[in-house]
Motif scaffolding. Structure first.
Motif, PDB file in Angstrom:
ATOM      1  N   ARG A  15      -8.823 -99.960  -5.973  1.00 37.51           N
ATOM      2  CA  ARG A  15      -9.919-100.444  -5.154  1.00 37.51           C
ATOM      3  C   ARG A  15     -10.727 -99.260  -4.643  1.00 37.51           C
ATOM      4  N   THR A  16     -12.007 -99.526  -4.373  1.00 41.49           N
ATOM      5  CA  THR A  16     -12.910 -98.465  -3.943  1.00 41.49           C
ATOM      6  C   THR A  16     -12.426 -97.813  -2.651  1.00 41.49           C
ATOM      7  N   ARG A  17     -11.927 -98.617  -1.732  1.00 40.34           N
ATOM      8  CA  ARG A  17     -11.504 -98.050  -0.440  1.00 40.34           C
ATOM      9  C   ARG A  17     -10.363 -97.067  -0.618  1.00 40.34           C
ATOM     10  N   PHE A  18      -9.353 -97.422  -1.426  1.00 40.04           N
ATOM     11  CA  PHE A  18      -8.219 -96.526  -1.626  1.00 40.04           C
ATOM     12  C   PHE A  18      -8.652 -95.243  -2.334  1.00 40.04           C
ATOM     13  N   VAL A  19      -9.515 -95.383  -3.348  1.00 41.89           N
ATOM     14  CA  VAL A  19      -9.963 -94.208  -4.103  1.00 41.89           C
ATOM     15  C   VAL A  19     -10.766 -93.262  -3.209  1.00 41.89           C
ATOM     16  N   CYS A  20     -11.674 -93.807  -2.420  1.00 41.57           N
ATOM     17  CA  CYS A  20     -12.521 -92.964  -1.571  1.00 41.57           C
ATOM     18  C   CYS A  20     -11.733 -92.366  -0.410  1.00 41.57           C
ATOM     19  N   ASP A  21     -10.743 -93.089   0.103  1.00 45.29           N
ATOM     20  CA  ASP A  21      -9.877 -92.501   1.131  1.00 45.29           C
ATOM     21  C   ASP A  21      -9.114 -91.302   0.567  1.00 45.29           C
ATOM     22  N   ALA A  22      -8.642 -91.417  -0.685  1.00 43.66           N
ATOM     23  CA  ALA A  22      -7.938 -90.293  -1.312  1.00 43.66           C
ATOM     24  C   ALA A  22      -8.877 -89.121  -1.541  1.00 43.66           C
ATOM     25  N   LEU A  23     -10.124 -89.391  -1.950  1.00 41.84           N
ATOM     26  CA  LEU A  23     -11.100 -88.318  -2.141  1.00 41.84           C
ATOM     27  C   LEU A  23     -11.391 -87.613  -0.826  1.00 41.84           C
ATOM     28  N   THR A  24     -11.615 -88.378   0.231  1.00 45.32           N
ATOM     29  CA  THR A  24     -11.910 -87.775   1.528  1.00 45.32           C
ATOM     30  C   THR A  24     -10.747 -86.932   2.029  1.00 45.32           C
ATOM     31  N   ALA A  25      -9.521 -87.432   1.847  1.00 41.47           N
ATOM     32  CA  ALA A  25      -8.352 -86.667   2.280  1.00 41.47           C
ATOM     33  C   ALA A  25      -8.228 -85.358   1.510  1.00 41.47           C
ATOM     34  N   ALA A  26      -8.526 -85.390   0.202  1.00 45.18           N
ATOM     35  CA  ALA A  26      -8.460 -84.166  -0.600  1.00 45.18           C
ATOM     36  C   ALA A  26      -9.519 -83.163  -0.167  1.00 45.18           C
ATOM     37  N   LEU A  27     -10.720 -83.646   0.172  1.00 38.51           N
ATOM     38  CA  LEU A  27     -11.780 -82.740   0.633  1.00 38.51           C
ATOM     39  C   LEU A  27     -11.427 -82.135   1.983  1.00 38.51           C
ATOM     40  N   ASP A  28     -10.846 -82.934   2.877  1.00 33.25           N
ATOM     41  CA  ASP A  28     -10.459 -82.407   4.187  1.00 33.25           C
ATOM     42  C   ASP A  28      -9.342 -81.374   4.073  1.00 33.25           C
ATOM     43  N   ARG A  29      -8.450 -81.569   3.127  1.00 36.98           N
ATOM     44  CA  ARG A  29      -7.282 -80.683   3.026  1.00 36.98           C
ATOM     45  C   ARG A  29      -7.588 -79.412   2.244  1.00 36.98           C
TER      46      ARG A  29
END
Length: 390
Positions: A179-193
């Motif tokens: 789902r878009t929400r799960f994918v984008c949450d993972a992308l945001t977490a990777a960018l923050d980390r």
């Protein structure tokens, strides 16, 4: 009709010389062999009788560099414990333990034990040529370990991402669905980390891009990339080799992490996956990195920049790339340092000044005039003093 064995015609040729008294030249000509071959048959018959006339193995009588039996057993044990390891990895691990063995010796030991299939790669390449994809792979890998719900196992999806330069895994997140929400949450977490990269490449899945829909639209993944100044690249249709590095990671993931275990909760599965990713990034040697680790090559100097930056998507912001002659062109050529060549530079344009930013660092401020900019000699944008007009 009985079929003659290989030894019988040779035995008859030998009897023709020994019993009938015929000459070597005559018997060799009648049997269609050379005189040297007939002499060899006679010598073998005299030394071992009829059984010596059968075909012999072409294996050499001795090997000048045989592998030590204890080392061969160690090779077998490593391969049985880690079925995904090949001769190169096994040699590397044995070398860590102080056991010397060559790559070719490890390969021969695996072949003798039947632990390696020399035709596997040929069949896999043939499959790719016929169907245009690697079997069992995808941008969002499926079937990666399950979890239980109400007594029944529930499969999960794994979103993965790696750094192209170092093979460092920056994202490996289990999701209950694509789902878009799960994918984008993972992308945001990777960018923050890990910070922001200049480019991200994905496949053409609808959770990644909407440029191929009718009409084209901007999905959330594209919007996040645009907000952070990331160029979003996509693969060509039916071209999995474009993302060959992540596809190779998808081959390692089920082989090393496994796919057959069940977990009570999704959090438990994510915890074990995080431990494996940490091991893969910092401990597991990669053949593509000359048996180095991704963490040794993954540094912020390779192009990552912090994710928390000012919003630069407004109308007063323009993006430029520093040229090889250290200049950024915004109506005028402004120097920001030759060591910045090739980097992305964000320029804030207002009625009076130009501000040049790379990441969170303000490189310089230039005053605008009717004939051109007045350039500040202070590199970090202090007060406009000691200026000169162009």
């Amino acid at each position: 009709m009985r079929e003659m064995s290989v030894a019988e015609p040779r035995y008859k040729a030998v009897l023709a010389v020994l019993a009938d008294g015929r000459t070597i030249t005559e018997v060799a000509a009648s049997w269609g062999v050379s005189r040297q071959t007939l002499h060899a048959w006679l010598a073998r018959y005299e030394g071992g009788g009829l059984e010596a006339l059968a075909d012999r193995s072409h294996r050499p009588g001795r090997c000048p560099h045989p592998i030590n039996p204890e080392v061969e057993v160690a090779v077998w044990e490593l391969q049985r414990a880690h079925p995904g390891w090949g001769p190169i990895r096994i040699r590397f691990e044995l070398d860590r333990r102080g056991v010397a063995v060559s790559r070719s010796a490890a390969y021969r030991a695996l072949r003798r034990a039947g632990l390696i299939d020399p035709g596997a790669r040929r069949r896999r390449d043939e499959h790719w040529r016929r169907w245009g994809t690697w079997p069992g792979d995808g941008a969002v890998a499926d079937g990666r370990r399950g979890r239980r719900r109400a007594g029944r196992p529930v499969s999960t999806k794994c979103l993965t991402g790696i750094d192209d330069h170092s093979r460092f895994c920056v994202a490996a997140t289990l999701m209950p669905a694509e789902r878009t929400r799960f994918v984008c949450d993972a992308l945001t977490a990777a960018l923050d980390r890990h910070g922001v990269r200049e480019q991200i490449r994905t496949d053409n899945g609808k959770v990644f891009t909407g440029r191929f829909t009718h009409p084209p639209t901007e999905v959330l993944f594209d919007a996040i990339c645009r907000r952070h100044g990331i160029e979003h690249l996509v693969t060509a249709p039916r071209s999995p080799t474009t993302t060959g590095k992540i596809e190779r990671f998808h081959r390692t993931l089920p082989a090393e992490f496994g796919t057959g275990l069940l977990f009570d909760t999704l959090a438990q599965a994510e915890g074990e996956l995080d431990e494996w990713v940490e091991h893969d990034n910092r401990d597991r040697p990669h053949q593509s990195l000359d048996m180095g680790t991704p963490a040794a090559r993954f540094t912020r100097a390779t192009g990552w920049r912090p994710a928390h930056e000012p919003d630069r998507s407004g109308p007063n912001w323009v993006a430029r790339k520093v040229s090889t002659v250290d200049g950024v062109c915004v109506s005028w050529q402004v120097s920001v340092g030759v060591h910045r060549a090739g980097e992305r530079c964000d320029v804030l344009v207002d009625d009076h000044t130009l501000q040049f930013w790379i990441g969170n660092q303000l490189l310089r401020t230039v005053t605008r005039t009717s004939t051109g900019p007045v350039r500040n000699k202070q590199p970090l944008g202090g007060a406009l003093t000691k200026t000169r007009r162009h």
